[in-house]
Each structure stands twice: as structure tokens, then as C-alpha cells.
Design an enzyme around this catalytic site. Sequence first.
Site, PDB file in Angstrom:
ATOM      1  N   SER A 195       0.821  -1.227   0.000  1.00 56.42           N
ATOM      2  CA  SER A 195       0.000   0.000   0.000  1.00 56.42           C
ATOM      3  C   SER A 195       0.846   1.263   0.000  1.00 56.42           C
ATOM      4  CB  SER A 195      -0.944   0.041   1.215  1.00 56.42           C
ATOM      5  OG  SER A 195      -1.652  -1.159   1.317  1.00 56.42           O
ATOM      6  N   ARG A 196       2.077   1.183  -0.479  1.00 55.43           N
ATOM      7  CA  ARG A 196       2.987   2.333  -0.513  1.00 55.43           C
ATOM      8  C   ARG A 196       3.279   2.893   0.880  1.00 55.43           C
ATOM      9  NH1 ARG A 196       3.995   0.044  -4.416  1.00 55.43           N
ATOM     10  NH2 ARG A 196       3.905   0.778  -6.570  1.00 55.43           N
ATOM     11  N   LEU A 197       2.990   2.097   1.936  1.00 57.89           N
ATOM     12  CA  LEU A 197       3.296   2.546   3.302  1.00 57.89           C
ATOM     13  C   LEU A 197       4.666   1.979   3.702  1.00 57.89           C
ATOM     14  CD1 LEU A 197      -0.230   2.304   4.969  1.00 57.89           C
ATOM     15  CD2 LEU A 197       0.967   4.310   4.054  1.00 57.89           C
TER      16      LEU A 197
END
Length: 218
Positions: A195-197
Site C-alpha cells: 500500500s505504498r506505506l
Amino acid sequence: MNDQQLADLRQTYSQRTLTEADVLPAGPVAQFRVWLDEALAARLDEPTAMNLATVDAAGQPAARIVLLKGLPADEGFLFYTNYDSRKGRELAGSPLAALTFFWPGLERQVRIEGRVEKVSEEESTAYFQSRPRSSQIGAWASPQSQPIASREALEQREHEVEARFEGQEPLPRPPHWGGYLLRPHRVEFWQGRPSRLHDRIVYERTADGQWHLNRLAP
Ligand SMILES: Cc1cc2nc3c(=O)[nH]c(=O)nc-3n(C[C@H](O)[C@H](O)[C@H](O)COP(=O)(O)O)c2cc1C
């Protein structure tokens, strides 16, 4: 490939995590050594290739790949080049530089900022003379970053250098060739997450020479 297909290319990163407890308090170069060992163990392509960014007098950045050749005493990042090249001239004007490693197989990036200094002539000579003879000849033959008339002109220079140093083993080090040590003041370790986290942990050197750790938003 059209731009839509290009825009749709993306990968999810999910192999590993990076927490504050994972990184070594001793400092970023010691921590880098751990990650480099893992990159070597993973048999990645060119794990020592790093992007070196320099800046000219007008503030124009330029970047190119060079190879990491050491982490002496865990104090910095060592590389070798031609001191008269574009990067050499830019580093003479501003010794502030940045390095980036990207290890896709481990979903990792390392970003390094610091100041470069030339290593000793003895150190540069020892490394130069440890390189294959063909590389030693190439360093003498190539006026790195200068315009040249043709491929043939370059090969002609190679033959001239071979003739000049025939029977001499090893070659002397060209005076314009040697090493730089980049001493970091900021190093960020980036681990890709879903999640691009992503995880980002940055070391920054404080005025008293200690290393301060922060987690940054991805
Ligand atoms: C994988 C790879 C490794 C390289 N390693 C070096 C190196 O260690 N030293 C070097 O001077 N150039 C190296 N180069 C060439 C540089 O990227 C660059 O073309 C050259 O240093 C001239 O850059 P400049 O004109 O900005 O000074 C390498 C290139 C690649 C693709």
C-alpha cells in the site's frame, strides 16, 4: 508501450519490514554493511553500483553510476574515478554529494548525503595497481568526460599507452585518477511495504557527532 501502459506499471513490495529495533545504533555505515552483506548474499546484479549526484557552480545536479570500493573503518563510502572528469571538477567546486543504492531484489533503497574528500595518494595507487592491466591502461587512455574525435581515436590512445608502458607491471597511477571518501551526515534506509506505506528510517549526524534516528512518512 504507450503512456497508459507505462503509467499502469507498478509492483507491490511485501518481502520485509524495517523497524527502529532493526537498525544498528553504532551508525549508518555499520548498518549499511549489514544490508550490503544481505544484497551480496541474495546474489543481486551489481549490488555495489551506486548513483552519485554532484552539483555544478550554477546549482545544476548531475548523477551517474559508480562502484562502491570500500567502507573504510565504517567512516564512509569509497569510490574511484578520474579527478578531471565532470564529477571530479564538480566535487572540486562543491564537495557535497549524494549516493543512492537501489536493490530491487530486496525491495530496498539507501540514500546517502555527505561531503567527499580525496583519499591518500598511497591508497589510490594501491587500488589502481590492484586493478586488471586493461583497466590501468584504460585509465591512462581515456580523458574521461572530454569530447573525443571518434572511437578509433580512443583505441589509438589505448595502443599508445600499451606501447609506452610495455613491459612495465604494474603501471604507475595517473596523477588525475584516484579515490574519494564520502563521509555521510544523513543516511536513509528504505524498505518497500504494501500500500505504498514503506518503512523509512533515517540517521542524521548531530552537532556533537552522535547519530539521531527518525522514522519518516513514506
Ligand atoms: C555499473 C557501472 C559502474 C561504473 N563504475 C564507475 C566507477 O567506479 N568510476 C567511474 O569513474 N565511472 C564509473 N562508471 C561510469 C560512470 O557512470 C560515468 O559514465 C563516468 O564516470 C563519467 O561521468 P562524469 O562525466 O559525470 O564524470 C560506471 C558506470 C556503470 C554503468
